[in-house]
Each structure stands twice: as C-alpha cells, then as structure tokens.
Design a protein around this motif. Structure first.
Motif, mmCIF file in Angstrom:
data_model
loop_
_atom_site.group_PDB
_atom_site.id
_atom_site.type_symbol
_atom_site.label_atom_id
_atom_site.label_comp_id
_atom_site.label_asym_id
_atom_site.label_seq_id
_atom_site.Cartn_x
_atom_site.Cartn_y
_atom_site.Cartn_z
ATOM 1 N N LEU A 102 -2.743 11.393 9.756
ATOM 2 C CA LEU A 102 -2.086 11.185 8.472
ATOM 3 C C LEU A 102 -0.659 10.694 8.662
ATOM 4 C CD1 LEU A 102 -1.894 11.316 5.416
ATOM 5 C CD2 LEU A 102 -1.362 13.762 5.611
ATOM 6 N N LEU A 103 0.065 11.314 9.592
ATOM 7 C CA LEU A 103 1.459 10.916 9.821
ATOM 8 C C LEU A 103 1.541 9.461 10.286
ATOM 9 C CD1 LEU A 103 2.855 14.135 11.538
ATOM 10 C CD2 LEU A 103 3.169 13.397 9.169
ATOM 11 N N SER A 104 0.588 9.036 11.096
ATOM 12 C CA SER A 104 0.558 7.658 11.562
ATOM 13 C C SER A 104 0.300 6.699 10.398
ATOM 14 C CB SER A 104 -0.520 7.482 12.632
ATOM 15 O OG SER A 104 -0.622 6.138 13.032
ATOM 16 N N LEU A 105 -0.613 7.082 9.506
ATOM 17 C CA LEU A 105 -0.906 6.251 8.338
ATOM 18 C C LEU A 105 0.318 6.141 7.435
ATOM 19 C CD1 LEU A 105 -2.810 4.666 6.484
ATOM 20 C CD2 LEU A 105 -3.598 6.856 5.535
ATOM 21 N N LEU A 106 0.990 7.272 7.174
ATOM 22 C CA LEU A 106 2.184 7.252 6.326
ATOM 23 C C LEU A 106 3.271 6.382 6.946
ATOM 24 C CD1 LEU A 106 2.451 10.986 5.169
ATOM 25 C CD2 LEU A 106 1.403 9.054 3.980
ATOM 26 N N SER A 107 3.407 6.458 8.257
ATOM 27 C CA SER A 107 4.409 5.646 8.946
ATOM 28 C C SER A 107 4.081 4.155 8.808
ATOM 29 C CB SER A 107 4.480 6.040 10.424
ATOM 30 O OG SER A 107 5.406 5.229 11.117
ATOM 31 N N SER A 108 2.795 3.822 8.883
ATOM 32 C CA SER A 108 2.398 2.411 8.834
ATOM 33 C C SER A 108 2.685 1.786 7.473
ATOM 34 C CB SER A 108 0.914 2.257 9.187
ATOM 35 O OG SER A 108 0.086 2.749 8.160
ATOM 36 N N VAL A 109 2.688 2.601 6.403
ATOM 37 C CA VAL A 109 2.979 2.062 5.063
ATOM 38 C C VAL A 109 4.427 2.370 4.665
ATOM 39 C CG1 VAL A 109 0.576 2.160 4.325
ATOM 40 C CG2 VAL A 109 2.065 4.116 3.856
ATOM 41 N N GLN A 110 5.278 2.516 5.657
ATOM 42 C CA GLN A 110 6.722 2.741 5.453
ATOM 43 C C GLN A 110 7.004 3.990 4.612
ATOM 44 O OE1 GLN A 110 5.994 -0.948 4.052
ATOM 45 N NE2 GLN A 110 5.462 -1.182 6.196
ATOM 46 N N HIS A 111 6.185 5.025 4.828
ATOM 47 C CA HIS A 111 6.378 6.332 4.186
ATOM 48 C C HIS A 111 6.363 6.247 2.659
ATOM 49 C CE1 HIS A 111 7.136 8.180 8.084
ATOM 50 N NE2 HIS A 111 7.907 7.145 8.353
ATOM 51 N N LYS A 112 5.547 5.348 2.140
ATOM 52 C CA LYS A 112 5.344 5.292 0.695
ATOM 53 C C LYS A 112 4.200 6.258 0.352
ATOM 54 C CE LYS A 112 4.610 0.792 0.270
ATOM 55 N NZ LYS A 112 4.761 0.224 1.640
ATOM 56 N N THR A 160 0.832 -1.204 0.000
ATOM 57 C CA THR A 160 0.000 0.000 0.000
ATOM 58 C C THR A 160 0.864 1.250 0.000
ATOM 59 O OG1 THR A 160 -1.787 -1.120 1.196
ATOM 60 C CG2 THR A 160 -1.770 1.279 1.272
ATOM 61 N N ALA A 161 0.471 2.224 -0.817
ATOM 62 C CA ALA A 161 1.087 3.553 -0.827
ATOM 63 C C ALA A 161 -0.029 4.589 -0.772
ATOM 64 C CB ALA A 161 1.943 3.755 -2.072
ATOM 65 N N VAL A 162 0.290 5.786 -0.313
ATOM 66 C CA VAL A 162 -0.692 6.871 -0.210
ATOM 67 C C VAL A 162 -0.453 7.860 -1.337
ATOM 68 C CG1 VAL A 162 -1.479 8.828 1.189
ATOM 69 C CG2 VAL A 162 -0.978 6.623 2.277
ATOM 70 N N LEU A 163 -1.538 8.196 -2.035
ATOM 71 C CA LEU A 163 -1.486 9.180 -3.117
ATOM 72 C C LEU A 163 -2.240 10.421 -2.650
ATOM 73 C CD1 LEU A 163 -0.371 9.216 -6.039
ATOM 74 C CD2 LEU A 163 -2.643 8.521 -6.811
ATOM 75 N N LEU A 164 -1.507 11.517 -2.460
ATOM 76 C CA LEU A 164 -2.101 12.771 -1.967
ATOM 77 C C LEU A 164 -2.427 13.661 -3.154
ATOM 78 C CD1 LEU A 164 0.384 13.087 0.974
ATOM 79 C CD2 LEU A 164 -2.098 13.056 1.280
ATOM 80 N N THR A 165 -3.722 13.709 -3.505
ATOM 81 C CA THR A 165 -4.158 14.486 -4.663
ATOM 82 C C THR A 165 -4.413 15.946 -4.277
ATOM 83 O OG1 THR A 165 -6.476 13.914 -4.246
ATOM 84 C CG2 THR A 165 -5.213 12.447 -5.700
ATOM 85 N N HIS A 166 -4.661 16.764 -5.294
ATOM 86 C CA HIS A 166 -4.883 18.205 -5.113
ATOM 87 C C HIS A 166 -3.673 18.873 -4.449
ATOM 88 C CE1 HIS A 166 -8.945 16.511 -5.556
ATOM 89 N NE2 HIS A 166 -9.292 17.697 -6.046
ATOM 90 N N ALA A 167 -2.492 18.330 -4.736
ATOM 91 C CA ALA A 167 -1.274 18.905 -4.159
ATOM 92 C C ALA A 167 -1.035 20.320 -4.670
ATOM 93 C CB ALA A 167 -0.079 18.023 -4.489
#
Length: 220
Positions: free
Chosen positions: A170-180, A142-149
C-alpha cells in the motif's frame, strides 16, 4: 459564460468487488444514484454516470463564489465475478471515451478498503487495469480512496498510525501516485460537511495537477 461561474470535475471509480466503490460514488454525489449493497457476487455489471447538483462554498474565482458540479463514472469491479479482465477493461475504456472523451478526466479514484490489508497480487490487478485505461501518465491522474475508514478508526487507528502500520504494498502504491489519498467513512450517507472535506481534497489534487485532464477519445 457558464464556464466562468461553474466548474465540473470528472471522476472515475476503479476497484475490487465489495470495496465500497458505488457507495463512495454516492457519497461524492450526495445522492443514491448507484446501487450499493452486500452481495456474494459483484453488484455492478455495467458503467453508470452520476451527476451532482449545484455545490456551493468550495471554489472561488476572481473573488466570486463559483458553482461546483461533480460527475462520477461508476464501473464494474476488477477482478469481477462474471466478467473477464478484458471485458472490464474494454467496457470501462468505452465509457471513459463516451462520457469524458471531450471534456477529459480529472482523476481516477482507486478504491481500496482501509479495514483490509493490500496484498501484492491485488495491487498488481488494480495497477494493471489503471495503466491499461489511462496509459503511461496514469500516476498523474490517479488518487487512492480508502473506504471503511470508520472501521479502522473503531480499531484504534488514526490516519497517521494507520499509515505507519500499512503494508509495504500500500505504501508503495501511495508513493507512486504522489501520496494522493483520502480516507472515507462508509456510513450510509456522510454528512454535508464530511462530503465537502473530501471534495476539497480532490479539488486540491486537481489544482496541484494544474487542472490538467486526460483525454480518451473513442476509436472510430
């Protein structure tokens, strides 16, 4: 023979209504396969697979340039204005098995809006669906895609200052997916160079995961 000179990456888009999932899929494909528009209700009501054309200049194998192809599965949002969470889960699960059951899934992209704060309940919804679909190893795929940047940038935020100001959720979620994570502008069509930067980052995530795929065979 085609395998040595061509690589296909399989992606699925997951996220809330109006996060820009379908627009992001079109950007990744370099097409307008998926319907994307402003609406007071959820636009996407079924799963749809889009395929890119031949993409050159991003991968090399044995010293030779290889062709990249991208397959993107667009999905109904969750929560959805007309579908229950079980309906969304079952529909997306069946589509994953149908389209990627043999080849496997490289990455699920959780689509979030960079111009809106992520609250705990929203994160719980997103993570619940991802866990239900991908299983216990979901964080690896899993990776996070931040739209409307572009809107965050217009407000004066660079990627670094944005993350410094981001919610703990958000920071916790990013950390959980190894900052992808990847920031993506939501112009109607991103230019080829920007698209290639995003695809290169996705390829980097996939490479660091040793090109592993998640297999979801249909239960028949």
């Amino acid at each position: 023979m085609a395998d040595s000179s061509e690589m296909t990456i399989n992606l699925v888009l997951l996220g809330k209504t109006q996060t820009g999932k379908s627009a992001a899929g079109n950007s990744l494909l370099g097409s307008s396969d998926f319907e994307s528009r402003l609406s007071p209700s959820s636009v996407t009501t079924c799963c749809s697979l889009g395929r890119s054309g031949r993409i050159l200049g991003l991968i090399r194998r044995n010293g030779n340039e290889s062709v990249l192809r991208v397959q993107v599965l667009d999905t109904p949002s969750y929560p959805h204005s007309a579908l229950s969470k079980e309906q969304v889960r079952d529909m997306v699960g069946a589509a994953l098995a149908q389209h990627f059951g043999e080849e496997g899934l490289h990455l699920a992209l959780l689509v979030l809006r960079a111009d809106l704060p992520l609250c705990p309940d929203e994160s719980n919804d997103t993570v619940w669906l991802t866990q239900e679909l991908l299983g216990p190893t979901w964080k690896d795929f899993t990776a996070v895609l931040l739209t409307h940047a572009d809107k965050a940038e217009e407000a004066g935020y660079s990627e670094e200052t944005y993350l410094h100001s981001a919610s703990s959720t958000l920071l916790s979620l990013l950390s959980s997916v190894q900052h992808k994570y990847i920031f993506l502008d939501n112009h109607n069509s991103i230019i080829k160079e920007e698209r290639n930067i995003v695809l290169s980052k996705l390829l980097d995530f996939i490479q660091k995961n040793n090109y592993q795929v998640l297999l979801k065979h249909s239960k028949e």
